[in-house]
Structures are given as C-alpha cells and as structure tokens.
Design an enzyme around this catalytic site. Structure first.
Site, PDB file in Angstrom:
ATOM      1  N   ASN A  67       0.755  -1.283   0.101  1.00 41.74           N
ATOM      2  CA  ASN A  67       0.082  -0.024   0.037  1.00 41.74           C
ATOM      3  C   ASN A  67       1.007   1.266   0.085  1.00 41.74           C
ATOM      4  O   ASN A  67       2.115   1.217   0.218  1.00 41.74           O
ATOM      5  CB  ASN A  67      -0.939   0.044   1.260  1.00 41.74           C
ATOM      6  CG  ASN A  67      -1.690  -1.011   1.469  1.00 41.74           C
ATOM      7  OD1 ASN A  67      -2.811  -1.369   0.689  1.00 41.74           O
ATOM      8  ND2 ASN A  67      -1.399  -2.020   2.430  1.00 41.74           N
ATOM      9  N   HIS A  74       2.069  14.190  12.741  1.00 45.39           N
ATOM     10  CA  HIS A  74       1.408  14.162  14.018  1.00 45.39           C
ATOM     11  C   HIS A  74       0.001  13.561  14.151  1.00 45.39           C
ATOM     12  O   HIS A  74      -0.762  14.211  14.766  1.00 45.39           O
ATOM     13  CB  HIS A  74       1.618  15.656  14.393  1.00 45.39           C
ATOM     14  CG  HIS A  74       2.826  16.349  14.631  1.00 45.39           C
ATOM     15  ND1 HIS A  74       4.134  16.190  15.766  1.00 45.39           N
ATOM     16  CD2 HIS A  74       3.675  16.798  13.469  1.00 45.39           C
ATOM     17  CE1 HIS A  74       5.156  16.727  15.343  1.00 45.39           C
ATOM     18  NE2 HIS A  74       5.045  17.207  14.169  1.00 45.39           N
ATOM     19  N   HIS A  78       2.324   9.389  18.280  1.00 45.17           N
ATOM     20  CA  HIS A  78       3.509  10.118  17.484  1.00 45.17           C
ATOM     21  C   HIS A  78       4.227  10.696  18.686  1.00 45.17           C
ATOM     22  O   HIS A  78       4.130  10.805  19.772  1.00 45.17           O
ATOM     23  CB  HIS A  78       2.924  10.858  16.527  1.00 45.17           C
ATOM     24  CG  HIS A  78       2.085  12.087  17.180  1.00 45.17           C
ATOM     25  ND1 HIS A  78       1.031  12.352  17.277  1.00 45.17           N
ATOM     26  CD2 HIS A  78       2.853  13.304  17.356  1.00 45.17           C
ATOM     27  CE1 HIS A  78       0.562  13.555  18.065  1.00 45.17           C
ATOM     28  NE2 HIS A  78       1.987  14.212  17.773  1.00 45.17           N
ATOM     29  N   ASP A  80       6.858  13.904  18.921  1.00 41.95           N
ATOM     30  CA  ASP A  80       7.335  15.221  18.752  1.00 41.95           C
ATOM     31  C   ASP A  80       8.899  15.453  18.956  1.00 41.95           C
ATOM     32  O   ASP A  80       9.257  15.249  20.193  1.00 41.95           O
ATOM     33  CB  ASP A  80       6.481  16.276  19.717  1.00 41.95           C
ATOM     34  CG  ASP A  80       5.140  16.219  19.410  1.00 41.95           C
ATOM     35  OD1 ASP A  80       4.534  15.752  18.383  1.00 41.95           O
ATOM     36  OD2 ASP A  80       4.399  16.681  20.247  1.00 41.95           O
ATOM     37  N   HIS A  84       9.788  20.675  16.413  1.00 42.10           N
ATOM     38  CA  HIS A  84       8.230  20.805  16.002  1.00 42.10           C
ATOM     39  C   HIS A  84       7.830  22.125  16.492  1.00 42.10           C
ATOM     40  O   HIS A  84       6.949  22.802  15.512  1.00 42.10           O
ATOM     41  CB  HIS A  84       7.606  19.809  16.711  1.00 42.10           C
ATOM     42  CG  HIS A  84       6.099  19.864  16.701  1.00 42.10           C
ATOM     43  ND1 HIS A  84       5.374  20.147  15.355  1.00 42.10           N
ATOM     44  CD2 HIS A  84       5.272  19.674  17.492  1.00 42.10           C
ATOM     45  CE1 HIS A  84       4.212  20.219  15.542  1.00 42.10           C
ATOM     46  NE2 HIS A  84       3.997  19.954  16.854  1.00 42.10           N
ATOM     47  N   HIS A 211       4.540  22.557  24.768  1.00 40.03           N
ATOM     48  CA  HIS A 211       5.343  22.684  23.310  1.00 40.03           C
ATOM     49  C   HIS A 211       6.493  23.659  23.639  1.00 40.03           C
ATOM     50  O   HIS A 211       7.655  23.653  23.142  1.00 40.03           O
ATOM     51  CB  HIS A 211       4.278  22.986  22.233  1.00 40.03           C
ATOM     52  CG  HIS A 211       3.584  21.854  21.857  1.00 40.03           C
ATOM     53  ND1 HIS A 211       2.398  21.329  22.690  1.00 40.03           N
ATOM     54  CD2 HIS A 211       3.834  20.806  20.864  1.00 40.03           C
ATOM     55  CE1 HIS A 211       1.967  20.391  21.776  1.00 40.03           C
ATOM     56  NE2 HIS A 211       2.770  20.140  20.726  1.00 40.03           N
TER      57      HIS A 211
END
Length: 265
Positions: A67, A74, A78, A80, A84, A211
C-alpha cells in the site's frame, strides 16, 4: 551457562522469554478512524491517515500485497521532535534524535479521577511534587500523564471534546510545564490526548506551554498513548520508535513498555 550468556542483555532476553518481564503495547491502532487535531481554518490542516492499496495478489502484483500511506507527522500515537516548535527550532529533527534517549525509564502520574471530574484539568507542579514524595525523584526519562482519555480514542468527537470555545482535554498548567522543562531531569512528556498540551492551551500565557517550554529545552513529546493503566508508577522502561524521517518534526511511533510482570497492574 556460558560466560557470554550471563550479561545484562541475556538476562533481559531470558526474562522476556520466561514472562518475568512483560511487553505492554502503548500504541493506538493507526487507521482512517484515528482522531486528528483540528486547527483553525486559516491554518494548514493535519491530514488524516489514509491507506491506498497498490496491489493485492492480483494483476498489479501477483504475489504481493502493498500500500501507499498518507498521513501527517503528528497523527495517532506519535513523537514530537524539538524542532516541531519554534522554541526548539535549533534542536534536532526526528532523524537525529539520539537513540540513547529513545529508550528510557518512565514515571506515571495518575490523574484519571481529576480529569473525569473536569475535562479541563491541569497538572500542577504541586501534583508532581506530591507524586515524588510517594514514589521518589523523577527519572532521567519520561513522565507520562494518565487521565483515562484513551477510552475516548475510538471516536473523534469524544476524543477532541470540543464546543464553540474549543477543545476541552486535560493537560499541564504553564508554571508546571516550565518547571518540568527547566528544573527536572525528564527527557520527555507523554499523554493520552491528541497533543501534549491541554485543549484550551491556546488561551494560556505562553500559548501551548508544554510545546513551548519542553521542546524549547530540547525535550520530547509523545501523544495518544494507550494502556497506561497497565504501568506501575515507577519501574517501567519505555521504548519509543519513531520513523527516522530526515527533517521530520515528528513521526507516528510504535511505543512499548517493559515492566516486571509482578509489578504490572
């Protein structure tokens, strides 16, 4: 037993073989039904996961099935990387994250009751310090926040829990995020929610403090974790395996935990 079979790796292998150490799957299945973060319409959207068939034992390829995959970095469970976020722009991408930092001990702090009572629950520095008094210092590894949010991961609407004021999901308050980034030895922070910040974190000062502070300190994030209820507060070893994407800001990841079987929940 020969001398070469008595080393640490051999001991771990034997423990896995006998079941003394269990492997816990922390990764959510990745499919077109996987919830995806929704951004304001003026911002670039994160595409959902899509699997497109190329061949399946037919005229396109008589002996094989394969495939194409289409996804954002993200999406789903997942990783980071620091770059990012703008504050971590000078740090490494996914491909250059040192492998020595991708296998590390984990601490699990359970705030399921609080997040069930209040979807906007925020972890405070005092909460982590209370955990430390009961369990010892944070490791030079991962801090994982258990909130019970993984039970919603089968449904985009339940998982994002949004209304006209935005998403309402648990996270970390700005002061705690900065403290975790600057004053603790953790390498990264993991959550069950769609992102490492709370749903209302766009309103905080600074916006998206996990973040901003953790990636800005060269630390990592992992999201959409499953089965944290199977991990003890301390003692688990986390294996975080993102794709080695050159220039990548993040990657879907297979995340596993090794735990002593007698210590697993």
């Amino acid at each position: 037993m020969s001398p070469e079979s008595t080393g640490t790796v051999s001991t771990l292998t034997a423990a896995l073989t006998t079941g003394a150490v269990s492997v816990i799957e922390l990764t959510a299945p990745l499919s077109s039904a996987t919830p995806v973060l929704q951004l304001p319409p003026e911002m670039a959207a994160t595409p959902p996961f899509r699997l497109d068939e190329l061949s399946k034992y037919d005229e396109r390829g008589t002996a094989w099935y394969h495939n194409e995959i289409h996804t954002g970095e993200h999406v789903g469970t997942h990783f980071d990387a620091p770059l990012h976020w703008v504050t971590g722009a000078e740090f490494e991408d996914v491909a250059t994250a040192p492998v020595s930092r991708l296998i590390a001990p984990a601490a699990v702090i359970d705030k399921t009751a609080e997040a069930t009572a209040d979807p906007d629950f925020l972890l405070r520095r005092e909460d982590v310090q209370e955990w430390q008094r009961a369990n010892g210092d944070l490791p030079a590894g991962w801090l994982l926040l258990r909130t019970g949010w993984a039970a919603r991961s089968h449904d985009q609407t339940l998982f994002l829990n949004a209304d006209d004021t935005g998403s309402h999901t648990p996270g970390v308050d700005p002061a705690c995020a900065r403290w975790l980034a600057e004053e603790t030895p953790i390498l990264g922070f993991g959550v069950e929610t769609v992102g490492t910040d709370a749903g209302q974190a766009f309103r905080f000062e600074p916006a998206f403090p996990v973040h901003t502070h953790l990636l800005g300190a060269g630390k990592y994030g992992i999201t959409q974790l499953q089965n944290l209820h199977l991990l003890p507060p301390t003692g688990a070893l986390l294996i975080v395996a993102p794709l080695r994407i050159v220039g990548g800001s993040g990657s879907p990841a297979r995340i596993l935990a090794l735990v002593d079987t007698h210590g697993a929940h």
